[in-house]
Design an enzyme around this catalytic site. Structure first.
Site, PDB file in Angstrom:
ATOM      1  N   ASP A 118       6.313  30.089   0.210  1.00 53.26           N
ATOM      2  CA  ASP A 118       5.678  30.577   1.428  1.00 53.26           C
ATOM      3  C   ASP A 118       4.660  29.555   1.951  1.00 53.26           C
ATOM      4  OD1 ASP A 118       5.013  32.251   3.472  1.00 53.26           O
ATOM      5  OD2 ASP A 118       3.912  33.692   2.253  1.00 53.26           O
TER       6      ASP A 118
ATOM      7  N   LYS B 285       4.619  28.136   4.906  1.00 60.72           N
ATOM      8  CA  LYS B 285       4.338  28.293   6.341  1.00 60.72           C
ATOM      9  C   LYS B 285       4.082  26.936   6.991  1.00 60.72           C
ATOM     10  CE  LYS B 285       2.448  32.988   5.953  1.00 60.72           C
ATOM     11  NZ  LYS B 285       2.346  33.099   4.471  1.00 60.72           N
TER      12      LYS B 285
ATOM     13  N   ASP C 255       3.319  21.640  11.207  1.00 65.50           N
ATOM     14  CA  ASP C 255       2.777  20.318  11.546  1.00 65.50           C
ATOM     15  C   ASP C 255       3.861  19.558  12.284  1.00 65.50           C
ATOM     16  OD1 ASP C 255       1.181  17.920  11.524  1.00 65.50           O
ATOM     17  OD2 ASP C 255       0.179  18.700   9.739  1.00 65.50           O
TER      18      ASP C 255
END
Length: 468
Positions: free
Chosen positions: A301, A303, A306
């Protein structure tokens, strides 16, 4: 050489280059088939491609009545290209993924609204790939009513295409193909019988797409494009578990012990690997072993959010080397498609859960952001396993799985803004396909017993939803 003799020669040549194989092969969804068609090898045989282009031109007398050709991505693209060169008919190209820069075109090439486009495909089972291509071409203004295919597997695709207004012309049927190969001594009677029985017992059902809320997990496999999603749906069905455990513990030993204890009851183990205080490479190796033994997938996880290059490095490099052990990851949509393209370049066997809603109070995600994120997911459907959200979105897209965090019995939240739902509520009201449980299991006295309890409650809720 007459047309039938040329067709037989093509069939035998396909067999000789391993374009057609017989034996026991496993499909992406875990089913066994006695015949495997891999026509991608044709690109290495230019003379055979040229031979095929002539067969197509001779098989379709009204070929010149079409204004353009479009090969179904990706195997049929070189076939369509050679036919275009051979006949002089222009070609257009459908992207598998929506383009988010430049002209943002989904259909490449020059064409006019109302042009008649012939679809070129290699193999047809259900015809779903052709229908996806037709949908995009029609939305771009092209007219599509015919398709030419190399091989009709005779499993119902022709009828399904006909119901959608597409007439199919096939160079070969599976029956004709194996008959040719039998005549030439390439296969024996046992193989012929196996293929015939397979065709009879594996017909594609004519089902309209229903709301994902009303479909069993196994019924959703044909709608799924992402290979990891197919595997996940199979795991869920086999284990009767739609439980994902959030393993937010701080040491490697805690993580491995937890995985062993709850492994039999979960379909996914969700990690935040960067919170492990004593991380080393052996940890993820042992974690992979446990996941394989207990048949669940690992979801990091992270996430990712960028620029593409940084995400690519975060995913593949550094101390965690996430790409080497996690088949599933989470990503924010906020950065745009670049991050998705970045991870896709590094793995053909990866599933992404795209974040569109979160369970914390007073978060800044808006409805317009959620809508845009869902549109992005559709553009990357071969990469997207599902959507992280808190409400029943994308009801007409059973190929995506809804992953919903924030599930716990007898709790309304914590002091840091986390909000919880009950197992029944998250499935019946919020629309989750997979529910994420964390502290309700990790803080239990008997974690295995707690995991089994959540697994049973969530599974019962899903079955209730399907039957409602």
């Amino acid at each position: 050489m007459d047309y039938q003799s040329r067709l037989k020669k093509f069939a035998v040549d396909l067999f000789k280059i391993d374009g057609i194989k017989f034996g026991e092969y496993k499909t992406k969804v875990g089913l066994m088939t006695p015949v495997y068609c891999d026509l991608r090898v044709l690109i290495s045989y230019p003379k055979l491609l040229d031979f095929l282009a002539n067969l197509i031109a001779d098989n379709l007398p009204n070929l010149k009545s079409h204004d353009s050709l479009c090969g179904v991505p990706y195997t049929a693209l070189p076939i369509a290209t050679v036919v275009s060169v051979k006949t002089g008919i222009p070609m257009v190209m459908r992207r598998q993924e929506k383009k988010y820069h430049g002209t943002k075109k989904l259909i490449e090439g020059h064409f006019n609204t109302g042009d008649k486009c012939l679809i070129v495909e290699d193999v047809v089972t259900s015809g779903s790939s052709i229908l996806e291509t037709v949908k995009d071409l029609r939305e771009a203004g092209l007219e599509c009513s015919e398709t030419i295919v190399l091989l009709n597997r005779e499993q119902g695709g022709e009828n399904l295409l006909k119901k959608s207004g597409i007439k199919m012309h096939a160079l070969l049927t599976l029956t004709t193909l194996i008959s040719f190969l039998k005549e030439e001594g390439c296969v024996d009677d046992v193989t012929v019988t196996k293929v015939q029985e397979y065709i009879k017992s594996n017909q594609v059902e004519d089902k309209e797409i229903q709301s994902r809320l009303k479909l069993q997990y196994t019924d959703r496999i044909p709608f799924t494009k992402n290979p990891v999603a197919k595997r996940l749906l199979k795991i869920i069905s086999e284990k009767q578990s739609n439980l994902c455990l959030a393993a937010d513990v701080l040491t490697g030993t805690e993580l491995l012990n937890l995985a062993e204890e709850v492994g039999p009851y979960i379909c996914i183990l969700k990690t935040h690997i960067d919170i492990i205080e004593d991380f080393n490479e052996n940890l993820t190796k042992h974690l992979k072993d446990i996941s394989q033994r207990h048949n669940f997938l690992l979801l990091e996880d992270r996430k990712f959010a960028d620029i593409g290059k940084v995400v690519q490095l975060q995913y593949t490099k550094g101390v965690f080397k996430i790409s080497s052990w996690a088949k599933l990851i989470t990503q924010h949509a906020i950065i745009g498609p670049g991050a998705l393209q970045a991870v896709k370049q590094n793995s053909e066997d990866l599933g992404v859960f795209l974040l569109t809603e979160i369970s914390t109070k007073d978060n800044l995600i808006s409805s317009s952001y959620t809508k845009a994120a869902l549109e992005m997911a559709e553009g990357f459907s071969h990469l997207i396993t599902g959507i992280v959200c808190q409400s029943p979105l994308f009801l007409d897209k059973p190929g995506f799985l809804q992953l919903t965090p924030g599930v716990k019995l007898n709790s309304i939240g914590d002091s840091l803004g986390q909000q919880y739902s009950s197992p029944e509520n998250v499935i019946l009201e919020r629309g989750a396909d997979i529910a994420v449980v964390g502290r309700g299991i990790t803080e239990a006295t008997d974690r295995a017993q707690a995991a089994e309890k959540y697994r049973n409650l969530l599974w019962e809720a899903y079955q209730k939803r399907v039957e409602m």
